[in-house]
Design an enzyme around this catalytic site. Structure first.
Site, mmCIF file in Angstrom:
data_model
loop_
_atom_site.group_PDB
_atom_site.id
_atom_site.type_symbol
_atom_site.label_atom_id
_atom_site.label_comp_id
_atom_site.label_asym_id
_atom_site.label_seq_id
_atom_site.Cartn_x
_atom_site.Cartn_y
_atom_site.Cartn_z
ATOM 1 N N THR A 1 -9.986 -6.489 -4.760
ATOM 2 C CA THR A 1 -8.731 -5.741 -4.656
ATOM 3 C C THR A 1 -8.281 -5.748 -3.197
ATOM 4 O OG1 THR A 1 -7.633 -3.658 -5.284
ATOM 5 C CG2 THR A 1 -9.857 -3.471 -4.428
ATOM 6 N N ASN A 2 -7.331 -4.898 -2.831
ATOM 7 C CA ASN A 2 -6.868 -4.846 -1.439
ATOM 8 C C ASN A 2 -6.478 -3.413 -1.100
ATOM 9 O OD1 ASN A 2 -3.898 -4.431 -1.940
ATOM 10 N ND2 ASN A 2 -4.196 -6.346 -3.048
ATOM 11 N N ARG A 3 -6.047 -3.209 0.126
ATOM 12 C CA ARG A 3 -5.853 -1.855 0.644
ATOM 13 C C ARG A 3 -4.456 -1.288 0.421
ATOM 14 N NH1 ARG A 3 -10.015 -0.079 3.664
ATOM 15 N NH2 ARG A 3 -11.405 -1.592 4.651
ATOM 16 N N ALA B 1 1.097 -5.274 -4.015
ATOM 17 C CA ALA B 1 0.275 -6.266 -3.320
ATOM 18 C C ALA B 1 -0.605 -6.917 -4.389
ATOM 19 C CB ALA B 1 -0.568 -5.603 -2.235
#
Ligand code: CTP
Ligand code: CA
Length: 230
Positions: free
Chosen positions: A33-35, A100
């Site tokens: 995943t990402n922030r 995102a």
């Protein structure tokens, strides 16, 4: 009170917003995943609603309250976001792609938790590229016919203007919003460079960071101004 004071620049319009990260499972307990915090996308959904739009918010895994009056669809992965977009975009006037989306997913998702095999070596993970949801929407017949206005975001760690201009062309979107500075993920304030056919607009003017709520209102007005008249 806020709604009563907000110009109804999107009255009668149907707006779809994607927000947050996606989560791409590797096995039942792990993933990629990402922030992304989802804050900007949620603020945009709220601002569009306050401006009079009928809003569908397609959200990756985030713990944020649903803005009042907004229809929310929760998804996990990019493929789920793609599936949720399909019905939502039918009849939509605007897509604002603030999510995102993870660029890659595991080529195969292990059915059971992956275990260390004692060799001291990491598992041979393979990834494949996710579909580009925004580019696909921008290529769709309704977008090509001027019925669906697509807005993209770009988060770059360097050379924002050049990368964002190239990204706008590559995705085939009329409007792209570039996040100023790499450290906007999770923050409550931000500034954007808006890039369209005519050039570059600073949001807010002077690029003094504004709250994401305030920035979302400015962005919604900029989008409303660019929509074809009906
Ligand atoms: N986007 C999307 N689907 C993807 C990847 C990105 O819809 N699979 C959308 C994002 O929601 C955003 C825009 O495309 O509006 C730009 O995302 P970004 O990650 O900056 O661009 P990429 O095309 O993925 O390029 P890169 O990450 O390599 O810079
Ligand atoms: Ca990306």
């Amino acid at each position: 009170v806020i709604a009563a004071l907000t110009p109804q620049t999107l009255a009668g319009r149907r707006v779809v917003v994607t927000a947050g990260p996606t989560f791409e499972a590797i096995d039942p307990v792990r993933g990629l995943t990402n922030r992304s915090s989802g804050k900007m996308g949620f603020a945009i959904a709220r601002a569009a609603r306050l401006a009079g739009a009928q809003v569908t918010l397609i959200a990756g895994p985030v713990h944020l309250p649903t803005p009042h009056g907004v229809a929310r669809v929760d998804v996990e992965s990019a493929l789920q976001m793609q599936a949720a977009l399909q019905p939502a975009l039918q009849g939509a006037d605007v897509l604002i792609a603030a999510a995102a989306v993870a660029d890659w997913r595991a080529a195969e998702v292990a059915a059971q938790k992956m275990k260390k095999d004692g060799s001291g070596l990491p598992p041979p993970l393979r990834f494949v590229e996710n579909p580009d949801l925004l580019a696909a929407a921008a290529r769709s017949p309704r977008a090509q016919a001027g019925q669906l206005y697509c807005v993209g975001f770009a988060a770059e760690s360097e050379n924002l203007l050049a990368h964002a201009q190239a990204k706008r062309q590559r995705k085939g979107v009329p409007l792209l919003a570039g996040n100023i500075g790499p450290a906007t993920f999770g923050r409550d304030d931000n500034a954007l460079l808006l890039i369209d056919e005519a050039g570059v607009t600073e949001l807010p003017a002077g690029l003094q960071p504004a709250s994401k709520r305030q920035l979302a209102r400015l962005l919604v007005d900029e989008i409303a101004r660019r929509l074809p008249r009906r």
